[in-house]
Design a protein around this motif. Structure first.
Motif, mmCIF file in Angstrom:
data_model
loop_
_atom_site.group_PDB
_atom_site.id
_atom_site.type_symbol
_atom_site.label_atom_id
_atom_site.label_comp_id
_atom_site.label_asym_id
_atom_site.label_seq_id
_atom_site.Cartn_x
_atom_site.Cartn_y
_atom_site.Cartn_z
ATOM 1 N N GLY A 3 -13.363 21.734 -6.852
ATOM 2 C CA GLY A 3 -13.588 22.497 -5.808
ATOM 3 C C GLY A 3 -11.925 22.950 -5.320
ATOM 4 O O GLY A 3 -11.060 22.755 -6.234
ATOM 5 N N GLY A 4 -11.891 23.634 -4.313
ATOM 6 C CA GLY A 4 -10.773 24.169 -3.806
ATOM 7 C C GLY A 4 -9.670 23.174 -3.137
ATOM 8 O O GLY A 4 -9.896 22.179 -3.370
ATOM 9 N N PRO A 5 -8.686 23.534 -2.542
ATOM 10 C CA PRO A 5 -7.845 22.677 -1.891
ATOM 11 C C PRO A 5 -8.266 21.867 -0.760
ATOM 12 O O PRO A 5 -7.905 20.504 -0.750
ATOM 13 N N LEU A 28 -5.990 13.046 1.460
ATOM 14 C CA LEU A 28 -5.001 12.092 1.601
ATOM 15 C C LEU A 28 -5.511 10.707 2.284
ATOM 16 O O LEU A 28 -6.174 10.737 3.157
ATOM 17 N N GLN A 29 -4.936 9.664 1.339
ATOM 18 C CA GLN A 29 -5.193 8.367 1.850
ATOM 19 C C GLN A 29 -4.178 7.607 2.034
ATOM 20 O O GLN A 29 -3.222 7.743 1.191
ATOM 21 N N SER A 30 -4.051 6.653 3.057
ATOM 22 C CA SER A 30 -2.927 5.780 2.833
ATOM 23 C C SER A 30 -3.047 4.344 2.825
ATOM 24 O O SER A 30 -2.509 3.402 2.957
ATOM 25 N N ASP A 31 -4.233 4.013 1.992
ATOM 26 C CA ASP A 31 -4.586 2.471 1.856
ATOM 27 C C ASP A 31 -4.767 2.163 0.305
ATOM 28 O O ASP A 31 -5.348 1.449 -0.178
ATOM 29 N N ILE A 32 -3.947 2.876 -0.517
ATOM 30 C CA ILE A 32 -4.063 2.859 -2.102
ATOM 31 C C ILE A 32 -3.145 1.753 -2.497
ATOM 32 O O ILE A 32 -2.007 1.784 -2.040
ATOM 33 N N ALA A 33 -3.678 0.974 -3.130
ATOM 34 C CA ALA A 33 -2.589 -0.387 -3.741
ATOM 35 C C ALA A 33 -1.671 0.379 -4.623
ATOM 36 O O ALA A 33 -1.873 1.306 -5.456
ATOM 37 N N VAL A 34 -0.362 -0.072 -4.595
ATOM 38 C CA VAL A 34 0.814 0.279 -5.474
ATOM 39 C C VAL A 34 0.531 -0.210 -6.766
ATOM 40 O O VAL A 34 0.264 -1.480 -6.854
ATOM 41 N N PRO A 35 0.583 0.482 -7.824
ATOM 42 C CA PRO A 35 0.576 -0.003 -9.220
ATOM 43 C C PRO A 35 1.587 -0.859 -9.458
ATOM 44 O O PRO A 35 2.859 -0.644 -9.010
ATOM 45 N N LEU A 80 0.624 -1.233 0.111
ATOM 46 C CA LEU A 80 -0.064 0.092 0.010
ATOM 47 C C LEU A 80 0.702 1.276 0.151
ATOM 48 O O LEU A 80 1.945 1.211 0.422
ATOM 49 N N MET A 81 0.238 2.331 -0.470
ATOM 50 C CA MET A 81 0.920 3.657 -0.456
ATOM 51 C C MET A 81 0.040 4.505 -0.243
ATOM 52 O O MET A 81 -1.368 4.608 0.083
ATOM 53 N N ARG A 82 0.490 5.937 0.206
ATOM 54 C CA ARG A 82 -0.323 7.094 0.488
ATOM 55 C C ARG A 82 -0.397 7.996 -0.938
ATOM 56 O O ARG A 82 0.518 7.959 -1.780
ATOM 57 N N ALA A 83 -1.532 8.291 -0.990
ATOM 58 C CA ALA A 83 -1.803 9.211 -2.285
ATOM 59 C C ALA A 83 -2.959 10.237 -1.856
ATOM 60 O O ALA A 83 -3.851 9.891 -1.098
ATOM 61 N N ILE A 84 -2.927 11.176 -2.754
ATOM 62 C CA ILE A 84 -4.085 12.462 -2.644
ATOM 63 C C ILE A 84 -4.978 12.013 -3.612
ATOM 64 O O ILE A 84 -4.811 11.948 -4.824
ATOM 65 N N ARG A 85 -6.333 11.964 -3.109
ATOM 66 C CA ARG A 85 -7.385 11.548 -4.187
ATOM 67 C C ARG A 85 -8.423 12.718 -4.357
ATOM 68 O O ARG A 85 -8.492 13.477 -3.266
#
Length: 291
Positions: A17-19, A24-31, A7-12
């Motif tokens: 909208g704005g910022p 931020l999620q930390s349960d994204i599967a690494v490609p 797993l990796m961290r990624a911004i989804r």
């Protein structure tokens, strides 16, 4: 939550909208990559999965080997600005050593890349910028002359600099403001390459007629990986051929008893040395400024 895979961290982003819509999620599967091996140094011009992550997925046609001389920060800066500048100069404008080019708005990413590439290919490079800092950066990145495009009379200064012949190629970053002036700055057969525009502009088509000039738009994503490789290979062959010619001319001039290279300012041999420098100087890396 993804399981059974690293797993990796990624911004989804799930909404416009704005910022605050950046999550931020930390349960994204690494490609999992294909074709390239783990540890290969590469850079990409676009991603499929998004770039705000520890790992990203990209299509093979958008992935290139990163040269050993470049670090990853420089590699991250290559894709959009350098490929756009390369396409504008080499593919669209078909520039040749000895021609002149004006980079109209040269202190941005594409503009600096255009200055570096144009200088490396032996062109006389003029640029514009709106601040003293920007003008200095443009000069440090390959321009022979720079003009402040915030000054009311800067077009007159450019005309005075280039003389009656005009400019062979203009790389235009803000066509909705500058295109009409560009057409009046061109030489016979000159080309305006439109890289950026923020709206409409009224021009006089007759300005293109007397000089038989051209207005050509550039879209980076019209390029393919094969096309970039082809043009790079062809230009490299052209440069090697020119280098060989100049080396033979230099040897012939020394044999004929002409002045040694650079011994008399302004002499033919001195000019030959200058042309060799302009043509063989490699493009500077992103973020590398030399005086």
């Amino acid at each position: 939550m993804a399981t059974g895979q690293k797993l990796m961290r990624a911004i989804r982003v799930f909404e416009f909208g704005g910022p605050e819509v950046l999550k931020l999620q930390s349960d994204i599967a690494v490609p999992i990559p294909k074709d390239h091996q783990k540890g290969d140094r590469v850079f990409t011009t676009s991603t499929i999965s998004g770039g705000y992550a520890e790992y990203a997925l990209a299509a093979d046609h958008s992935v290139y080997t990163l040269p050993e001389k470049l670090d990853f920060q420089q590699g991250a800066a290559i894709g959009i600005p350098y490929f756009t500048a390369f396409r504008a100069l080499l593919h669209s404008a078909r520039v040749k050593a000895g021609e002149s080019v004006l980079v109209h708005g040269a202190s941005g990413g594409v503009g600096l890349a255009a200055c570096q590439i144009a200088r490396a290919y032996g062109l006389k490079v003029l640029g514009t910028a709106g601040t003293e800092e920007g003008q200095n950066i443009v000069l440090q990145n390959g321009a022979h002359e720079v003009f402040n495009h915030r000054e009311l009379n800067y077009i007159d200064k450019i005309k005075k600099s280039v003389g009656e012949k005009g400019i062979d190629v203009i790389i235009e970053m803000l066509a909705n403001v500058n295109l009409s002036n560009d057409l009046n700055l061109l030489s016979y057969g000159g080309r305006v390459i439109v890289v950026g525009s923020r709206g409409p502009i009224e021009i006089n088509p007759r300005d293109t007629m007397a000089k038989e000039s051209s207005i050509i738009g550039v879209a980076l994503y019209s390029s393919t990986k094969t096309l970039f490789i082809y043009f790079n290979r062809e230009k490299q062959r052209e440069r090697e051929h020119k280098q060989g010619e100049w080396e033979r001319e230099k040897q012939a001039s020394r044999g004929a008893g002409n002045p040694r290279r650079g011994s008399i300012p302004g002499c033919w041999a001195h000019d030959l040395s200058r042309r060799q420098t302009l043509t063989t100087e490699p493009p500077r890396c992103p973020g590398t400024h030399t005086s």
